[in-house]
Design a protein around this motif. Structure first.
Motif, short mmCIF file in Angstrom:
data_model
loop_
_atom_site.label_atom_id
_atom_site.label_comp_id
_atom_site.label_asym_id
_atom_site.label_seq_id
_atom_site.Cartn_x
_atom_site.Cartn_y
_atom_site.Cartn_z
N ALA A 181 0.77 -1.28 -0.09
CA ALA A 181 0.05 -0.10 0.09
C ALA A 181 0.87 1.32 0.06
N ARG A 182 1.98 1.18 0.81
CA ARG A 182 2.69 2.38 0.82
C ARG A 182 3.42 2.93 -0.53
N ARG A 183 3.93 1.58 -1.18
CA ARG A 183 4.64 1.85 -2.53
C ARG A 183 3.63 2.26 -3.52
N TYR A 184 2.19 1.70 -3.39
CA TYR A 184 1.37 2.10 -4.39
C TYR A 184 0.59 3.31 -4.06
N ALA A 185 -0.02 3.66 -3.05
CA ALA A 185 -0.93 4.86 -3.10
C ALA A 185 -1.00 5.59 -1.68
N ALA A 186 -0.84 4.86 -0.72
CA ALA A 186 -0.69 5.45 0.38
C ALA A 186 0.36 6.22 0.88
N THR A 187 0.20 7.42 1.49
CA THR A 187 1.07 8.28 2.11
C THR A 187 1.78 7.80 3.50
N GLU A 188 0.76 7.13 4.22
CA GLU A 188 1.33 6.60 5.40
C GLU A 188 0.65 5.17 5.95
N THR A 189 1.09 4.25 6.57
CA THR A 189 0.64 3.07 7.12
C THR A 189 0.46 3.02 8.48
N TYR A 190 -0.51 2.40 8.85
CA TYR A 190 -0.56 2.03 10.51
C TYR A 190 -0.93 0.47 10.65
N ALA A 191 -0.19 -0.24 11.63
CA ALA A 191 -0.60 -1.72 12.08
C ALA A 191 -1.37 -1.56 13.22
N PRO A 192 -2.55 -2.26 13.47
CA PRO A 192 -2.99 -2.19 14.72
C PRO A 192 -2.45 -3.10 15.60
N PRO A 193 -2.51 -2.86 16.84
CA PRO A 193 -1.80 -3.89 17.86
C PRO A 193 -2.89 -5.04 18.04
N ARG A 194 -2.33 -6.18 18.52
CA ARG A 194 -2.89 -7.39 18.61
C ARG A 194 -3.93 -7.20 19.93
N LEU A 195 -5.20 -7.71 19.83
CA LEU A 195 -6.22 -7.98 20.76
C LEU A 195 -5.78 -8.46 22.04
N GLU A 196 -5.84 -7.87 23.32
CA GLU A 196 -5.35 -8.85 24.47
C GLU A 196 -6.38 -9.66 24.93
N GLN A 197 -5.69 -10.72 25.74
CA GLN A 197 -6.93 -11.76 26.20
C GLN A 197 -7.71 -11.21 27.05
N GLY A 198 -9.09 -11.45 26.71
CA GLY A 198 -9.99 -10.97 27.73
C GLY A 198 -10.49 -9.53 27.33
N GLU A 199 -9.72 -8.83 26.52
CA GLU A 199 -10.22 -7.50 26.10
C GLU A 199 -11.30 -7.43 25.33
N ALA A 200 -12.55 -6.43 25.82
CA ALA A 200 -13.53 -6.51 24.88
C ALA A 200 -13.05 -5.66 23.85
N ARG A 201 -14.08 -5.99 22.56
CA ARG A 201 -13.76 -5.23 21.26
C ARG A 201 -13.96 -3.89 21.46
N LEU A 202 -14.81 -3.33 21.96
CA LEU A 202 -15.11 -1.92 21.95
C LEU A 202 -14.00 -1.18 22.77
N ALA A 203 -13.50 -1.82 23.80
CA ALA A 203 -12.44 -1.33 24.67
C ALA A 203 -11.06 -1.55 23.67
N TYR A 204 -10.99 -2.26 23.12
CA TYR A 204 -9.75 -2.54 22.27
C TYR A 204 -9.69 -1.59 21.03
N SER A 205 -10.72 -1.23 20.62
CA SER A 205 -11.20 -0.27 19.44
C SER A 205 -10.93 1.13 20.10
N GLU A 206 -11.19 1.69 21.33
CA GLU A 206 -10.60 2.86 21.65
C GLU A 206 -9.22 2.78 21.78
N ARG A 207 -8.55 1.86 22.67
CA ARG A 207 -7.22 1.69 22.70
C ARG A 207 -6.53 2.02 21.37
N ASN A 208 -7.02 1.36 20.47
CA ASN A 208 -6.31 1.28 19.08
C ASN A 208 -6.50 2.65 18.55
N ALA A 209 -7.51 3.13 18.54
CA ALA A 209 -7.49 4.72 18.03
C ALA A 209 -7.01 5.56 18.59
N ARG A 210 -6.74 5.48 19.96
CA ARG A 210 -5.80 6.56 20.72
C ARG A 210 -4.40 6.13 20.31
#
Length: 376
Positions: free
Chosen positions: A209-238
């Motif tokens: 993607a970076r070679r093709y068209a993106a100016t930047e890239t982002y790789a999300p962190p892994r979901l932690e054991q027992g972490e709720a998806r909404l909580a993960y998404s807030e952490r990921n967004a931050r």
């Protein structure tokens, strides 16, 4: 006459070649000799699951809908095409008289006849009948392989330019660096986006993607054991906002989020990172039902919209972007197959890589008696 070899899905995990009759055409239709067809994720999904939502394969169906070819027969009412014209094929014929068609939103037509969507046959055959106004003549500097790629490119044009209403100097984040996500990035760059961020969990996809068209890239962190998806998404967004310097408002905010993966956590994260008053486009198809942070959506007054297929002007803009050199389709076609290798083509697309380990972005199947090496 039945010289029309076709690649047919009989039932789940059961495909075969059939020699079907050459279709008759209506007065306003043309008969196209199909030369190039890209494999879409929906084709693979019908092969594996036999259905997508309410569309269920109940009888044998020809697969394929991302196609281009050469006009071989013209109906008596057709004025804009002639035999020998090279055309990209828009594979959805609508009723033309319903409210959605009349208000210029024909992609929402309830009577649409869409190729390779049950119960209608697709384009992986020697011949395909199609209304003439759904065929777009290709400029001389484009190949028929380019023509086949106009279908997924038009999906991206529809999402970014039509539904998303992107303007020059705006910033865009695209979740999912598959074929359609990559094309959304390319369209955004072509239309003057100041920033295009690619998000994916696969490092090789981000590198491409970076070679093709993106100016930047982002790789999300892994979901932690027992972490709720909404909580993960807030952490990921931050984490994403901190790493990339994204703000909730102002010039450093994200004007347009295009969700092209269908993943629930990507949808949630996208709502969190969109700027106040920004736009969120749901393009990817994943789970039928997901949980979203609706209060965040409300208080930020995010314009949350769906994008489905393509509508008026999308194919024309797609062709213009490629013919003018603003979007390059060639790097996306990673695998090419002859018509008699269609089963192998689907297996390769389904596996995500060929036997030599090369990752698949887009596989293209040539028509009967057409060499994969001839881009036409």
């Amino acid at each position: 006459m039945s010289d029309n070899p076709s690649f047919v899905l009989r039932k789940v995990e059961d495909v075969a070649y059939e020699n079907r009759p050459i279709p008759e055409i209506k007065d306003d239709e043309v008969l196209v000799a199909v030369k190039k067809t890209g494999i879409c994720g929906s084709d693979v999904h019908y092969l594996v699951a036999g259905r997508i939502g309410q569309f269920v394969v109940e009888k044998p169906m020809v697969l394929g809908h991302e196609s281009a070819g050469v006009v071989t027969k013209v109906g008596p009412k057709v004025k804009n095409l002639k035999v020998g014209d090279r055309v990209a094929m828009e594979p959805g014929a609508t009723c033309r008289v319903c409210d959605d068609c009349k208000r210029g939103r024909y992609e929402l037509c309830p009577e649409i006849i869409f190729a390779a969507t049950p119960p209608y046959d697709g384009t992986l055959a020697r011949y395909y009948p199609i209304p003439a106004d759904l065929c777009y003549k290709l400029p001389d500097n484009l190949t028929l392989e380019d023509g086949a790629m106009m279908e997924p490119l038009s999906v991206a044009v529809h999402a970014v330019a039509n539904i998303g209403q992107l303007r020059a100097n705006q910033s865009v984040v695209v979740f999912g660096a598959g074929p359609v996500g990559l094309l959304c990035m390319a369209v955004a760059r072509a239309l003057g986006a100041s920033r295009v961020v690619a998000v994916d969990i696969v490092p090789s996809r981000l590198e491409f993607a970076r070679r093709y068209a993106a100016t930047e890239t982002y790789a999300p962190p892994r979901l932690e054991q027992g972490e709720a998806r909404l909580a993960y998404s807030e952490r990921n967004a931050r984490a994403m906002m901190q790493q990339l310097g994204i703000e909730e408002r102002g010039p450093a905010g994200v004007d347009l989020v295009v969700e092209a993966s269908g993943a629930e956590v990507s949808i949630q994260t996208g709502i969190h990172i969109a700027k106040h008053g920004g736009t969120f486009i749901q393009l990817g198809m994943g789970q039928a039902e997901v949980t979203i942070p609706v209060t965040t959506l409300l208080v930020k007054e995010i314009n949350f919209k769906g994008s489905f297929r393509y509508g008026p002007g999308d194919y024309q803009l797609a062709i213009a972007l490629v013919s003018q050199g603003k979007v390059d389709l060639k790097p996306l076609v990673t695998h090419r197959f002859s018509f008699d290798q269609a089963i192998q083509a689907f297996q390769t697309t389904r596996a995500g890589k060929s036997e030599d380990g090369k990752p698949v972005i887009k596989a293209v199947i040539s028509g009967p008696d057409v060499s994969p090496d001839d881009l036409l």
